[in-house]
Design a protein around this motif. Structure first.
Motif, mmCIF file in Angstrom:
data_model
loop_
_atom_site.group_PDB
_atom_site.id
_atom_site.type_symbol
_atom_site.label_atom_id
_atom_site.label_comp_id
_atom_site.label_asym_id
_atom_site.label_seq_id
_atom_site.Cartn_x
_atom_site.Cartn_y
_atom_site.Cartn_z
ATOM 1 N N LEU A 14 29.527 32.293 -26.792
ATOM 2 C CA LEU A 14 29.539 31.806 -25.422
ATOM 3 C C LEU A 14 29.579 32.910 -24.374
ATOM 4 N N SER A 15 29.982 34.097 -24.747
ATOM 5 C CA SER A 15 30.011 35.189 -23.770
ATOM 6 C C SER A 15 28.661 35.868 -23.626
ATOM 7 N N GLY A 16 27.834 35.780 -24.635
ATOM 8 C CA GLY A 16 26.554 36.489 -24.608
ATOM 9 C C GLY A 16 25.356 35.565 -24.662
ATOM 10 N N LEU A 17 24.821 35.388 -25.836
ATOM 11 C CA LEU A 17 23.571 34.656 -26.023
ATOM 12 C C LEU A 17 23.656 33.202 -25.567
ATOM 13 N N LEU A 18 24.778 32.570 -25.760
ATOM 14 C CA LEU A 18 24.931 31.150 -25.428
ATOM 15 C C LEU A 18 25.760 30.933 -24.172
ATOM 16 N N ASN A 19 25.754 31.889 -23.256
ATOM 17 C CA ASN A 19 26.530 31.768 -22.027
ATOM 18 C C ASN A 19 26.010 30.593 -21.212
ATOM 19 N N PHE A 21 26.351 29.677 -18.066
ATOM 20 C CA PHE A 21 25.801 29.997 -16.751
ATOM 21 C C PHE A 21 24.391 30.564 -16.876
ATOM 22 N N ALA A 22 24.193 31.476 -17.812
ATOM 23 C CA ALA A 22 22.867 32.070 -18.018
ATOM 24 C C ALA A 22 21.869 31.013 -18.485
ATOM 25 N N LEU A 23 22.324 30.103 -19.338
ATOM 26 C CA LEU A 23 21.423 29.067 -19.838
ATOM 27 C C LEU A 23 21.026 28.092 -18.730
ATOM 28 N N LEU A 24 21.973 27.738 -17.872
ATOM 29 C CA LEU A 24 21.649 26.839 -16.757
ATOM 30 C C LEU A 24 20.689 27.494 -15.768
ATOM 31 N N GLY A 43 14.495 35.118 -17.101
ATOM 32 C CA GLY A 43 15.462 35.685 -18.049
ATOM 33 C C GLY A 43 16.306 36.772 -17.423
ATOM 34 N N PHE A 44 15.656 37.654 -16.651
ATOM 35 C CA PHE A 44 16.386 38.731 -15.975
ATOM 36 C C PHE A 44 17.352 38.160 -14.951
ATOM 37 N N ALA A 45 16.907 37.191 -14.168
ATOM 38 C CA ALA A 45 17.767 36.585 -13.150
ATOM 39 C C ALA A 45 18.932 35.844 -13.797
ATOM 40 N N ALA A 46 18.686 35.179 -14.901
ATOM 41 C CA ALA A 46 19.762 34.468 -15.588
ATOM 42 C C ALA A 46 20.839 35.440 -16.044
ATOM 43 N N ALA A 47 20.429 36.567 -16.619
ATOM 44 C CA ALA A 47 21.405 37.556 -17.084
ATOM 45 C C ALA A 47 22.146 38.188 -15.915
ATOM 46 N N ALA A 48 21.414 38.605 -14.897
ATOM 47 C CA ALA A 48 22.035 39.293 -13.762
ATOM 48 C C ALA A 48 22.961 38.353 -12.984
ATOM 49 N N LEU A 49 22.500 37.160 -12.667
ATOM 50 C CA LEU A 49 23.316 36.238 -11.876
ATOM 51 C C LEU A 49 24.549 35.757 -12.630
ATOM 52 N N SER A 50 24.440 35.577 -13.940
ATOM 53 C CA SER A 50 25.617 35.158 -14.698
ATOM 54 C C SER A 50 26.661 36.271 -14.742
ATOM 55 N N LEU A 51 26.223 37.523 -14.821
ATOM 56 C CA LEU A 51 27.169 38.638 -14.790
ATOM 57 C C LEU A 51 27.789 38.802 -13.407
ATOM 58 N N ILE A 52 27.008 38.591 -12.360
ATOM 59 C CA ILE A 52 27.545 38.656 -10.995
ATOM 60 C C ILE A 52 28.567 37.547 -10.785
ATOM 61 N N LEU A 53 28.265 36.349 -11.267
ATOM 62 C CA LEU A 53 29.192 35.230 -11.141
ATOM 63 C C LEU A 53 30.494 35.514 -11.884
ATOM 64 N N GLN A 68 36.123 37.477 -23.284
ATOM 65 C CA GLN A 68 35.231 38.352 -24.038
ATOM 66 C C GLN A 68 35.816 39.749 -24.093
ATOM 67 N N ASP A 69 35.410 40.521 -25.098
ATOM 68 C CA ASP A 69 35.896 41.891 -25.185
ATOM 69 C C ASP A 69 34.770 42.915 -25.053
ATOM 70 N N ALA A 70 33.540 42.470 -24.944
ATOM 71 C CA ALA A 70 32.411 43.389 -24.747
ATOM 72 C C ALA A 70 32.164 43.556 -23.245
ATOM 73 N N GLY A 71 31.570 44.661 -22.863
ATOM 74 C CA GLY A 71 31.308 44.922 -21.448
ATOM 75 C C GLY A 71 30.017 44.294 -20.961
ATOM 76 N N ALA A 72 29.803 44.420 -19.655
ATOM 77 C CA ALA A 72 28.619 43.828 -19.026
ATOM 78 C C ALA A 72 27.331 44.445 -19.555
ATOM 79 N N LEU A 73 27.354 45.734 -19.832
ATOM 80 C CA LEU A 73 26.156 46.406 -20.331
ATOM 81 C C LEU A 73 25.758 45.875 -21.706
ATOM 82 N N ALA A 74 26.735 45.525 -22.510
ATOM 83 C CA ALA A 74 26.441 44.951 -23.827
ATOM 84 C C ALA A 74 26.004 43.498 -23.718
ATOM 85 N N MET A 75 26.528 42.785 -22.734
ATOM 86 C CA MET A 75 26.208 41.367 -22.574
ATOM 87 C C MET A 75 24.800 41.137 -22.033
ATOM 88 N N PHE A 76 24.321 42.035 -21.204
ATOM 89 C CA PHE A 76 23.069 41.807 -20.481
ATOM 90 C C PHE A 76 21.894 41.442 -21.389
#
Length: 100
Positions: A14-19, A21-24, A43-53, A68-76
């Protein structure tokens, strides 16, 4: 048998691939896209906006809905892939609906 570490479980869960916010975001932008080439942007907007949110929720010191325990750079890249795949499915459904 080897087990995945907690970081990999976060990246694939849920923190990465199945997030959610990113899926919506990916689904909405994929539905609204009129060309297949725009799905990369979705895809880029979904990743960026979910991390900003997620960062905004953290700055407001609200409880994080998904820990989550991974950072934003790993999640993107994982959120990008999830958002892109959902955008592709939504694009396909919207094109099929327009034809029929």
């Amino acid at each position: 048998m080897t087990m995945l570490s907690d970081t990999w479980l976060d990246l694939l869960g849920l923190s990465g691939l199945l997030n959610p916010f990113a899926l919506l975001i990916g689904a909405y932008l994929g539905w609204r896209a009129d060309r297949l080439q725009k799905l990369w942007i979705a895809g880029f907007a979904a990743a960026a906006l979910s991390l900003i949110l997620e960062a905004a929720v953290g700055m407001l010191q609200l409880p994080q809905p998904i820990s989550q325990d991974a950072g934003a750079l790993a999640m993107f890249p994982f959120r990008f892939a999830g958002g892109f795949l959902v955008a592709l499915a939504a694009f396909w459904l919207s094109q099929r609906r327009k034809r029929g």
